[in-house]
Design an enzyme around this catalytic site. Structure first.
Site, PDB file in Angstrom:
ATOM      1  N   TYR A   1      62.573  46.764  45.704  1.00 12.84           N
ATOM      2  CA  TYR A   1      62.181  46.033  44.494  1.00 12.84           C
ATOM      3  C   TYR A   1      61.373  44.789  44.860  1.00 12.84           C
ATOM      4  CZ  TYR A   1      62.529  42.455  40.918  1.00 12.84           C
ATOM      5  OH  TYR A   1      62.225  41.425  40.044  1.00 12.84           O
TER       6      TYR A   1
ATOM      7  N   LYS B   1      57.228  43.756  44.161  1.00  8.64           N
ATOM      8  CA  LYS B   1      56.719  42.512  43.567  1.00  8.64           C
ATOM      9  C   LYS B   1      55.668  41.874  44.479  1.00  8.64           C
ATOM     10  CE  LYS B   1      58.907  42.066  39.614  1.00  8.64           C
ATOM     11  NZ  LYS B   1      58.213  41.938  38.320  1.00  8.64           N
TER      12      LYS B   1
ATOM     13  N   SER C   1      58.658  37.208  41.256  1.00 14.55           N
ATOM     14  CA  SER C   1      60.063  36.953  41.569  1.00 14.55           C
ATOM     15  C   SER C   1      60.196  36.201  42.886  1.00 14.55           C
ATOM     16  CB  SER C   1      60.794  38.292  41.683  1.00 14.55           C
ATOM     17  OG  SER C   1      62.060  38.146  42.270  1.00 14.55           O
TER      18      SER C   1
ATOM     19  N   LEU D   1      74.483  39.678  37.720  1.00 12.79           N
ATOM     20  CA  LEU D   1      75.793  39.037  37.643  1.00 12.79           C
ATOM     21  C   LEU D   1      76.260  38.768  36.213  1.00 12.79           C
ATOM     22  CD1 LEU D   1      78.245  37.482  38.800  1.00 12.79           C
ATOM     23  CD2 LEU D   1      76.737  35.474  39.031  1.00 12.79           C
TER      24      LEU D   1
END
Length: 338
Positions: A150, A154, A125, A200
């Site tokens: 988070y 990663k 990410s 979103l």
């Protein structure tokens, strides 16, 4: 050729399974169904005409992970999606993220080494870059302190994979992607979070269809053209295709080093308000949204320089923001039976 896809009934995983099957690969999915359902495998079958094998268990269980590899010693490569992925939840419950994301990856890598499965493509990410000082982001951009647990998982998962490659026996490609949205053109698979959406677009489409009363826009006082956060949104099908290309690169022995990294994005920064306006334009639906306080863990702006992936992988994001919005809305309506 048999490919193991962890988290293969999830959003990005399911689209990647479709692309793999359409390219002639045999797929085994492992998923604990914590944020997806077994019905996704049936819908993949409807799209491709091929039923993927689905094994339902948690990769945090080392015994079951070992057994999978023991029973499938013809696995040629792994694509590793399985992870918790909500920025907001990770801020509230960091240990859940460290335990799940890291332990599952350790177990997976140990089993791969033990059973001599050499190739892994990792779902990373752009969160590993934190809030970059310079934009756009290249693969040489320094990795800053993550803005959320988070994002930190990663980064640590990348480090673990890179160190395992150095120790010998593995080849790996980390695909650092920006913000995947949209859905498959069949409207049979798409983003379907089990709980209240953290991202979103699913929140936006659920608001448009009447499930949510209003869309929250987290802050309009950022240093961006319209004050809302800016991201690099790319279509999930474009992203899925990149995984197949990366996998083929490893299987064909065309990697330049044992561990490679590629940024996957469009190269264009788009604000939250631009996403809203695109959705309203292509659907004709007026969105009820409210600006609220900034959300902890969110960064201000980020977008990719995808030129390395364009050149080295021969991959390029093709679909427009309007395409992404149109497909997300078609998927939302179909899954709600409208």
């Amino acid at each position: 050729m048999k490919i193991l896809v962890t988290g293969g009934t999830g959003y990005i995983g399911s689209h990647t399974v479709v692309e793999l099957q359409q390219q002639g690969y045999e797929v085994i999915i492992v998923d604990n169904l914590s944020n997806s359902s077994a019905g996704v495998a049936e819908r993949i079958t409807m799209i491709t005409g091929i039923k993927p094998e689905l094994q339902v268990f948690d990769l945090c269980d080392a015994v079951k992970t070992d057994r999978l590899f023991s029973e499938n010693q013809d696995i040629a490569a792994v694509i590793h999606f399985a992870a918790h992925k909500s920025v907001g939840e990770s801020v509230q419950n960091p240990l859940k993220y460290y335990k799940n994301n890291l332990l599952s990856t350790i177990n997976l890598l140990e089993s791969m080494v033990k059973f001599k499965v050499r190739n892994i493509a990792f779902s990373s990410s752009c969160t590993v870059y934190g809030q970059p000082e310079k934009l756009p982001v290249t693969e040489q951009t320094p990795l800053l302190k993550a803005e959320s647990p988070y994002g930190n998982t990663k980064k640590i998962m990348e480090d673990m994979i890179a160190d395992a490659v150095k120790a010998g026996g593995l080849n790996a490609i980390s695909l650092r992607y920006f913000n995947p949205i949209g859905a498959h053109e069949s409207a049979l698979i798409g983003e379907a979070p089990a709980d209240i959406p953290d991202n979103l677009v699913p929140y936006l489409t659920q608001t448009a269809i009447g499930i949510r009363s209003f869309l929250r826009v987290f802050g309009n006082d950022y240093n961006t053209p319209d004050g809302t956060p800016v991201r690099d949104y790319l279509h999930v099908v474009d992203l899925a295709k990149a995984h197949v290309v990366a996998l083929k690169r490893m299987l064909d022995g065309k990697t330049v080093s044992g561990y490679e990294v590629f940024n996957l994005g469009t190269g264009k920064g788009i604000s939250v308000m631009e996403v809203i306006h695109s959705f309203e334009k292509v659907t004709g639906v007026k969105l009820n949204y409210q600006v609220v306080d900034r959300r902890p863990g969110d960064i201000e702006k980020i977008w990719a320089d995808p030129s390395f992936a364009n050149h080295e992988l021969g991959w390029k994001a093709e679909k427009s923001l309007d395409d992404m919005m149109r497909s997300a809305w078609t998927w939302e309506k179909r899954r709600r039976g409208e």
